[in-house]
Design an enzyme around this catalytic site. Sequence first.
Site, PDB file in Angstrom:
ATOM      1  N   HIS A   4      -6.696  -8.726   4.503  1.00  0.00           N
ATOM      2  CA  HIS A   4      -5.606  -9.586   4.167  1.00  0.00           C
ATOM      3  C   HIS A   4      -5.747 -11.078   4.670  1.00  0.00           C
ATOM      4  O   HIS A   4      -6.237 -11.156   5.707  1.00  0.00           O
ATOM      5  CB  HIS A   4      -4.235  -8.814   4.709  1.00  0.00           C
ATOM      6  CG  HIS A   4      -2.813  -9.483   4.042  1.00  0.00           C
ATOM      7  ND1 HIS A   4      -2.508 -10.647   4.777  1.00  0.00           N
ATOM      8  CD2 HIS A   4      -2.096  -8.940   3.325  1.00  0.00           C
ATOM      9  CE1 HIS A   4      -1.390 -10.889   3.806  1.00  0.00           C
ATOM     10  NE2 HIS A   4      -1.239 -10.013   3.158  1.00  0.00           N
ATOM     11  N   ASP A  17      -5.199  -4.900  12.337  1.00  0.00           N
ATOM     12  CA  ASP A  17      -4.239  -5.037  11.549  1.00  0.00           C
ATOM     13  C   ASP A  17      -3.607  -3.678  10.888  1.00  0.00           C
ATOM     14  O   ASP A  17      -4.144  -3.157   9.924  1.00  0.00           O
ATOM     15  CB  ASP A  17      -4.506  -5.966  10.414  1.00  0.00           C
ATOM     16  CG  ASP A  17      -3.823  -6.245   9.256  1.00  0.00           C
ATOM     17  OD1 ASP A  17      -2.516  -5.445   9.260  1.00  0.00           O
ATOM     18  OD2 ASP A  17      -3.847  -6.982   8.289  1.00  0.00           O
ATOM     19  N   GLN A  25      -0.547  -1.551   7.045  1.00  0.00           N
ATOM     20  CA  GLN A  25      -0.507  -0.568   5.810  1.00  0.00           C
ATOM     21  C   GLN A  25      -0.847   0.911   6.464  1.00  0.00           C
ATOM     22  O   GLN A  25      -0.977   1.726   5.625  1.00  0.00           O
ATOM     23  CB  GLN A  25      -1.765  -1.018   4.702  1.00  0.00           C
ATOM     24  CG  GLN A  25      -1.352  -2.243   3.881  1.00  0.00           C
ATOM     25  CD  GLN A  25      -0.278  -2.148   3.101  1.00  0.00           C
ATOM     26  OE1 GLN A  25       0.215  -0.860   2.714  1.00  0.00           O
ATOM     27  NE2 GLN A  25       0.340  -3.179   2.717  1.00  0.00           N
ATOM     28  N   LYS A  70       7.324  -2.921   6.041  1.00  0.00           N
ATOM     29  CA  LYS A  70       6.414  -1.828   5.452  1.00  0.00           C
ATOM     30  C   LYS A  70       6.602  -0.457   5.907  1.00  0.00           C
ATOM     31  O   LYS A  70       5.898   0.504   5.317  1.00  0.00           O
ATOM     32  CB  LYS A  70       5.116  -2.179   5.560  1.00  0.00           C
ATOM     33  CG  LYS A  70       4.749  -3.711   4.695  1.00  0.00           C
ATOM     34  CD  LYS A  70       3.291  -4.113   5.002  1.00  0.00           C
ATOM     35  CE  LYS A  70       3.022  -5.459   4.526  1.00  0.00           C
ATOM     36  NZ  LYS A  70       3.187  -5.809   3.161  1.00  0.00           N
ATOM     37  N   CYS A 130      -2.850 -11.108  -1.827  1.00  0.00           N
ATOM     38  CA  CYS A 130      -3.386 -11.826  -0.498  1.00  0.00           C
ATOM     39  C   CYS A 130      -4.736 -11.482   0.023  1.00  0.00           C
ATOM     40  O   CYS A 130      -4.900 -11.277   1.233  1.00  0.00           O
ATOM     41  CB  CYS A 130      -2.231 -11.762   0.717  1.00  0.00           C
ATOM     42  SG  CYS A 130      -0.820 -12.503   0.060  1.00  0.00           S
TER      43      CYS A 130
END
Length: 421
Positions: free
Chosen positions: A138, A215, A218, A241, A379
Amino acid sequence: MKNIALADEHSSFERPHFDVEAVRRQFPVLARRVHGRPLAYLDNGASAQRPEAVIDAVDDYERHHHANVHRGVHTLSQEATALYEGARDRLVQFINARSRHEVIFVRGTTEAINLVAQSYARPILKAGDEILITYLEHHANIVPWQLVCEQTGATLVVAPMDSRGEVHLDAVESLMSSRTRLFACAHVSNALGTVLPVRRLMAAARARGIVSLIDGAQAVPHMSVDMQDLDCDFYAFSGHKMFGPTGIGALYGREALLERMPPWQGGGDMILAVSFAGTTYNTLPYKFEAGTPNISGAIGLGAAVEFLAGLNRVAAHAHESALLDHATRALSGIPKLRIVGTAGDKASLISFVVAGVHPHDLGTILDGDGIAIRTGHHCAMPVMEFFDLAATARASFAFYNTFEEVDRLAAAIERARKIFT
Ligand code: PMP
């Protein structure tokens, strides 16, 4: 109940029982209609909906307990502080950090990664050093590293992915060298759904003494994450999220590293003493929380964590996997539709294009049917470039989605295709 019956038709009977309807009832917005049709919310990758427990926790704080944290002797300030710090303790447990010193409240994944880039990487980087990332990141896990490379003369190195959207350990390992000062990668790709082999990637980094960042934006909504098991140095994620509020997230950092890092921002709360001769910084985690924090957001995030911890996550994950399998089968049967991202291990997210139909047109037609999907570059412009696409359509499922919603998605795509082609 209908959904569960459908689920059983569609996949393994060994899947643990998951009462989708009972879970859905806890999310008020899922009961609404859009353009006269029941909402099918399939944009969870962008932002997930909030359960009543989160809405109520924020509401209770706003109605009864609001005051600034840490500085007050009065009752409301002490209550607000206890709620805010209680939320941190929940997070610490939820991600199995070693200590509450390792969990810093930030605005979200983006801010967490910028913090690491500026506070960990910038002071140590010099020309010739390298930051290693992967192709499927991302923008939040690309641009902060580009910035710090510009500031220091270091070089950004990008590990490749294959045409299924997979990142292979050997390809990453071959780019790890004595010049690599930090390796950063997604746990789950937001554009493709790929689940990266993060444990093996972290082990490879650790074996070479390379500091690592994941990261997890998600990943956290879909799976349990355990900092001690992953053995990464930093892990970033966003509240919105994972069924919590916007404007709040967390950075996990290994305590020994956080101790060595200078503060990122200066101001109130991150100090122990200030004089014009010099300032003594606060202890962890407060050293990295300058200014009045997002108190209600943190409390809402704590409630989201409690909600997730109370869910049978194995069953929720199995349900999401079944939704993905069902969607993959249903969409594969639509002429001219191509699924983008076909990794062997995927989270419940499916990116696709339909020849002759612009993703934005598709998104608009689906919205008319009450179906919310995301269209665009997500993104992740390098990913789009890799597949020679300007945009894709993306349906991303949470555990509250149903097989019926997936069937509605497939039927609406087919209708749109017929209009345009
Ligand atoms: N990384 C990934 C993989 C994401 O999906 C997102 C959000 N789309 C981010 C980082 C940025 O998260 P936020 O906007 O909450 O900071």
